[in-house]
Design a protein around this motif. Structure first.
Motif, mmCIF file in Angstrom:
data_model
loop_
_atom_site.group_PDB
_atom_site.id
_atom_site.type_symbol
_atom_site.label_atom_id
_atom_site.label_comp_id
_atom_site.label_asym_id
_atom_site.label_seq_id
_atom_site.Cartn_x
_atom_site.Cartn_y
_atom_site.Cartn_z
ATOM 1 N N ILE A 61 0.998 -1.331 -0.020
ATOM 2 C CA ILE A 61 0.169 -0.058 -0.027
ATOM 3 C C ILE A 61 0.837 1.354 -0.126
ATOM 4 C CG2 ILE A 61 -1.606 1.385 1.418
ATOM 5 C CD1 ILE A 61 -2.713 -1.303 2.397
ATOM 6 N N GLY A 62 1.974 1.114 0.899
ATOM 7 C CA GLY A 62 2.708 2.287 0.955
ATOM 8 C C GLY A 62 3.569 2.263 2.088
ATOM 9 N N PRO A 63 4.536 3.177 2.185
ATOM 10 C CA PRO A 63 5.420 3.321 3.339
ATOM 11 C C PRO A 63 4.584 3.692 4.787
ATOM 12 C CG PRO A 63 6.325 4.586 1.471
ATOM 13 C CD PRO A 63 4.734 4.219 1.287
ATOM 14 N N VAL A 64 4.894 2.907 5.902
ATOM 15 C CA VAL A 64 4.334 3.285 7.035
ATOM 16 C C VAL A 64 4.258 4.769 7.265
ATOM 17 C CG1 VAL A 64 4.355 2.752 9.512
ATOM 18 C CG2 VAL A 64 4.591 0.955 7.682
ATOM 19 N N LEU A 90 7.061 -0.870 5.071
ATOM 20 C CA LEU A 90 5.704 -0.875 4.156
ATOM 21 C C LEU A 90 4.765 -1.629 4.737
ATOM 22 C CD1 LEU A 90 7.331 -1.866 0.636
ATOM 23 C CD2 LEU A 90 6.691 0.469 1.519
ATOM 24 N N ALA A 91 3.371 -0.984 4.509
ATOM 25 C CA ALA A 91 2.284 -1.719 4.712
ATOM 26 C C ALA A 91 1.680 -2.514 3.425
ATOM 27 C CB ALA A 91 1.234 -0.529 5.183
ATOM 28 N N TYR A 92 1.164 -3.328 3.824
ATOM 29 C CA TYR A 92 0.572 -4.328 2.692
ATOM 30 C C TYR A 92 -1.002 -4.719 3.283
ATOM 31 C CZ TYR A 92 5.395 -5.466 1.377
ATOM 32 O OH TYR A 92 6.742 -5.289 0.891
ATOM 33 N N LEU A 93 -1.685 -5.039 1.984
ATOM 34 C CA LEU A 93 -2.834 -5.581 2.034
ATOM 35 C C LEU A 93 -2.580 -7.171 2.072
ATOM 36 C CD1 LEU A 93 -5.638 -5.743 2.752
ATOM 37 C CD2 LEU A 93 -6.183 -5.345 0.146
#
Length: 131
Positions: A61-64, A90-93
Motif C-alpha cells: 500500500i505504501g510506506p508506514v 511498508l504496509a501491505y494488504l
C-alpha cells in the motif's frame, strides 16, 4: 493446485513474472483500466507447528511513515479477504490460504481482490502509484 508446485506452475503459465521471483516467492504486476499498476507478491508459507503449506498473497500500500495505518485497516474492514500487515517500512494488504485442496477460484479471486483493493487504498492514502 493442492501443492505449491502446482500453484507455481499455474501462475507461471498464466502470468508474466517479474525479476527476483524465486522457487518460493513470485512477483507480478497488474495493470488496471485507469492506467494504474499494482505489485502483487505470492509466496509459499509453511505453518511452523505442523508443516502445513499455505499460499500468501500480499500487495504493498505504501510506506508506514507516509500513511495512516489505522485508516488503512479501517478501509480494509469491508474487504472480504485479507488484512493490513506491516513488513519492514511498508504496509501491505495480505491474505493467506491453505494449499491443501486449493482450487483455481480460491486463489484467483483473492489475488484479484487483494491487488485491486491495495491499489485503491494506496490511491486514497498515498495518492501516487508507486506500488
Amino acid at each position: 493446485m493442492a501443492s505449491w508446485n502446482g500453484l507455481r506452475s499455474f501462475i507461471e503459465s498464466n502470468f508474466k513474472l517479474m525479476d527476483h521471483s524465486t522457487d518460493t516467492f513470485l512477483r507480478m504486476v497488474f495493470a488496471f483500466d485507469d492506467g494504474r499498476t499494482q505489485l502483487c507478491l505470492v509466496a509459499l508459507k509453511v505453518q511452523e507447528s505442523d508443516g502445513e503449506e499455505w499460499v500468501a498473497i500480499s500487495s504493498p500500500i505504501g510506506p508506514v511513515a507516509k500513511i495512516n495505518v489505522a485508516r488503512a485497516a479501517e478501509m480494509a474492514f469491508d474487504i472480504v479477504c485479507g488484512g493490513i500487515v506491516v513488513i519492514g517500512d511498508l504496509a501491505y494488504l495480505h491474505h493467506s490460504a491453505p494449499l491443501l485442496n486449493l482450487d483455481t477460484n480460491e486463489f484467483m479471486r483473492p489475488l484479484n481482490v487483494i491487488s485491486g483493493q491495495a491499489d485503491e487504498i494506496e490511491k486514497a492514502l498515498v495518492g501516487g502509484d508507486d506500488y
